[in-house]
Design an enzyme around this catalytic site. Structure first.
Site, PDB file in Angstrom:
ATOM      1  N   GLN A  24      -5.698  14.067  -3.752  1.00  0.00           N
ATOM      2  CA  GLN A  24      -7.003  13.611  -3.250  1.00  0.00           C
ATOM      3  C   GLN A  24      -7.576  14.509  -2.159  1.00  0.00           C
ATOM      4  O   GLN A  24      -8.760  14.420  -1.848  1.00  0.00           O
ATOM      5  CB  GLN A  24      -6.872  12.170  -2.733  1.00  0.00           C
ATOM      6  N   HIS A 116       2.650  10.550  -5.593  1.00  0.00           N
ATOM      7  CA  HIS A 116       1.442   9.736  -5.384  1.00  0.00           C
ATOM      8  C   HIS A 116       0.521   9.937  -6.589  1.00  0.00           C
ATOM      9  O   HIS A 116      -0.400  10.760  -6.560  1.00  0.00           O
ATOM     10  CB  HIS A 116       0.760  10.142  -4.074  1.00  0.00           C
ATOM     11  N   ASN A 160       4.342   6.027  -4.712  1.00  0.00           N
ATOM     12  CA  ASN A 160       3.187   5.271  -4.236  1.00  0.00           C
ATOM     13  C   ASN A 160       2.713   4.294  -5.317  1.00  0.00           C
ATOM     14  O   ASN A 160       2.447   4.711  -6.455  1.00  0.00           O
ATOM     15  CB  ASN A 160       2.044   6.235  -3.896  1.00  0.00           C
ATOM     16  N   GLU A 161       2.613   3.035  -4.934  1.00  0.00           N
ATOM     17  CA  GLU A 161       2.070   1.987  -5.804  1.00  0.00           C
ATOM     18  C   GLU A 161       2.607   2.038  -7.229  1.00  0.00           C
ATOM     19  O   GLU A 161       1.832   2.209  -8.194  1.00  0.00           O
ATOM     20  CB  GLU A 161       0.535   2.040  -5.809  1.00  0.00           C
TER      21      GLU A 161
HETATM   22  C1  FCB Z   1      -4.669   3.108  -3.364  1.00  0.00           C
HETATM   23  C2  FCB Z   1      -4.159   4.513  -3.560  1.00  0.00           C
HETATM   24  C3  FCB Z   1      -4.872   5.564  -2.749  1.00  0.00           C
HETATM   25  C4  FCB Z   1      -6.357   5.288  -2.657  1.00  0.00           C
HETATM   26  C5  FCB Z   1      -6.591   3.868  -2.203  1.00  0.00           C
HETATM   27  C6  FCB Z   1      -8.044   3.526  -2.022  1.00  0.00           C
HETATM   28  O1  FCB Z   1      -4.495   2.399  -4.539  1.00  0.00           O
HETATM   29  O2  FCB Z   1      -2.787   4.579  -3.234  1.00  0.00           O
HETATM   30  O3  FCB Z   1      -4.586   6.808  -3.324  1.00  0.00           O
HETATM   31  O4  FCB Z   1      -6.944   5.544  -3.868  1.00  0.00           O
HETATM   32  O5  FCB Z   1      -6.033   2.977  -3.126  1.00  0.00           O
END
Ligand code: FCB
Length: 398
Positions: A24, A116, A160-161
C-alpha cells in the site's frame, strides 16, 4: 475541541504508533500477485508508485518520530525477499534491515508484519495457499527473514487479517470488489485451516530466529451486533469469520485487534448499514465504538493473551472527523484498560494516505501524500494523536 477529563495514564511499555503495509505504500511491487491483478484491470485503480515509501521510508519514520509516536508497524514484502522460489534477495533483506535499524535510531520500536495480503507471483501461480507445500514455502520464507528481525524487533505479526484472506482471496482473485459493510463472505474452510497451519509454522520459525520476539497475528474484527432475538444467528455468523482465528491465537504472545466498523445481524443474517447513518469513504458505517467492542469480544475469546490494537482508523477527507472518530475509539480503549483488559498497544491505520486495495480515494492517513511529488504533509490529526502518544496519557471525554 473536546473538554478532557483527567486522562488515563498508559501502562509502562504500551506501544503507541501508526501502521502501514508494503504494497500500500512502497510502490512498484511488480513481482506480487496484486500487481498482476491490477494490471489485468481487476480493480478500479492500480497501485503504481503508491506513496513511494520504498525510497522515502526514512522521511516517514522521521515524521512519525517527530510527531511523538514511539512505534511503527510495517510489513516486509515476500515478493521482493523471495522473487523466485528459493532465491532470496540479499539486497531486499538489507533494505528492510535498514528500516529496522533506522527506526531504532529514531527511538521507534518496529513491529514487523511478515505477510500483509500480497503474495509473490510465483507462489500465487503455483496455487497460492491451496498448493500442497504452501505452508512449507511460507515457513521457509519466514526463516529467511532472520537478517531483518533477529535483533531490535520485539513484535512480529505473522499474517495480517487471515480471516479477510480466507473470505476474500477467492473473490479478489476472481476480480470482485471488497464488501462495504453488509457482511463478509463465508471463509473457505480449507483456506482457514491452511492459514492457521501457516501461522503456527511461522511462529515456530520466528521463535527459532529469536526466542525473545513476541509473535502473534492480527484479526479483522467483524463488529458483530445481534439485533434482539438474533443472538444465535450472530454467534454462528461470527465463528467462522472471526472467532476461529482468535481461538487459534490462544497460545500466542499477543493477539492483534483491527477494528473499524460494525455489522448488525438480524434473524436472516447481516443487515445493511442503517438508513441515514454516516458512512466513511470506504462505504463502511462510521462507528468508532467498534474498537471498544472488539477489544471486549477478543478478550472473551482469547482469554489471557495480551491484546495489541494493530489497526484502527477512518477513511475520510475531513480530518476533523478523523480526530472525532479516533477520540471516541480511544475512549473505548481507555474504558477497556480501566476494566483491566490486558491491552499492550495502539497503532493507528494509517500513518500515510495509502493505496487502499483498488483505489487511492479512501484516505486513512494521518499524513497526506501529494500524489505527484510524494511530499508528505502531516494533518492536524497527526499532531493531535502524536501529542497523545508523547503524553503517555489517553484523553477521556466520557
Ligand atoms: C484492513 C487492512 C489494511 C487496510 C485497512 C483499511 O483490512 O489490513 O491493509 O486496508 O483495512
Amino acid at each position: 475541541m473536546f473538554a478532557c477529563a483527567p486522562g488515563l495514564p498508559l501502562p509502562d511499555g504500551f506501544l503507541f504508533g501508526a501502521s502501514t503495509s508494503a504494497h500500500q505504500t512502497e510502490g512498484g511491487n511488480t513481482n506480487s500477485d496484486w500487481w498482476q491483478l491490477e494490471q489485468h484491470g481487476a480493480v478500479a485503480e492500480p497501485s503504481g508508485d503508491a506513496a513511494d515509501s520504498y525510497h522515502r521510508w526514512p522521511v516517514d519514520i522521521d515524521l512519525l518520530a517527530e510527531l511523538g509516536f514511539t512505534d511503527y508497524r510495517f510489513s516486509i514484502e515476500w515478493a521482493r525477499i523471495e522473487p523466485a522460489p528459493g532465491c532470496f534477495s540479499r539486497a531486499a533483506l538489507a533494505h528492510y534491515r535498514r528500516i529496522v535499524e533506522y527506526a531504532r535510531e529514531r527511538g521507534m520500536r518496529p513491529m514487523v508484519t511478515l505477510h500483509h495480503f500480497t503474495l509473490p507471483r510465483w507462489f500465487a501461480e503455483r496455487g497460492g495457499w491451496s498448493a500442497p507445500d504452501a505452508v512449507d514455502r511460507f515457513a521457509r520464507y519466514v526463516a529467511a527473514t532472520a537478517p531483518v528481525i533477529a535483533t531490535d524487533v520485539e513484535h512480529v505479526c505473522t499474517i495480517n487479517e487471515p480471516n479477510m484472506v480466507a473470505a476474500l482471496l477467492p473473490r479478489v482473485t476472481a476480480g470482485g470488489e471488497r464488501p462495504t459493510g453488509t457482511g463478509l463472505p463465508l471463509p473457505d474452510p480449507g483456506l482457514t485451516r491452511t492459514l492457521v497451519e501457516a501461522h503456527r509454522a511461522a511462529v515456530a520459525a520466528v521463535r527459532a530466529i529469536s526466542p525473545t520476539i513476541r509473535t502473534g497475528w492480527s484479526v479483522a474484527s467483524q463488529g458483530c451486533q445481534a439485533v434482539p432475538g438474533a443472538e444465535e444467528v450472530t454467534a454462528a455468523y461470527r465463528h467462522p469469520r472471526e472467532d476461529v482465528f482468535l481461538e487459534a491465537a490462544r497460545q500466542d504472545d499477543w493477539i492483534g485487534v483491527q477494528a473499524y466498523t460494525r455489522t448488525r445481524i438480524g434473524p436472516a443474517g447481516p443487515l445493511p448499514v442503517p438508513e441515514g447513518a454516516e458512512r466513511t469513504l470506504t462505504g463502511w458505517e462510521c462507528y468508532p465504538d467498534a474498537l471498544g467492542e472488539a477489544l471486549r469480544h477478543t478478550a472473551e475469546v482469547v482469554g489471557e493473551v495480551p491484546i495489541i490494537v494493530t489497526e484502527n482508523g477512518i477513511a475520510t477527507a475531513d480530518d476533523r472527523s478523523r480526530i472525532a472518530y479516533t477520540h471516541r475509539a480511544l475512549d473505548g480503549l481507555a474504558e477497556a484498560l480501566a476494566d483491566d483488559l490486558d491491552i499492550r498497544g495502539y497503532f493507528h491505520w494509517s500513518a500515510l494516505d495509502t493505496y487502499e486495495w483498488g483505489s487511492f480515494r479512501p484516505t486513512f492517513g494521518l499524513i497526506a501524500v501529494e500524489p505527484e511529488t510524494f511530499l508528505r504533509v502531516p494533518k492536524p490529526s497527526a499532531r493531535w494523536l502524536g501529542r497523545i502518544a508523547r503524553s503517555r496519557t489517553l484523553p477521556s471525554a466520557r
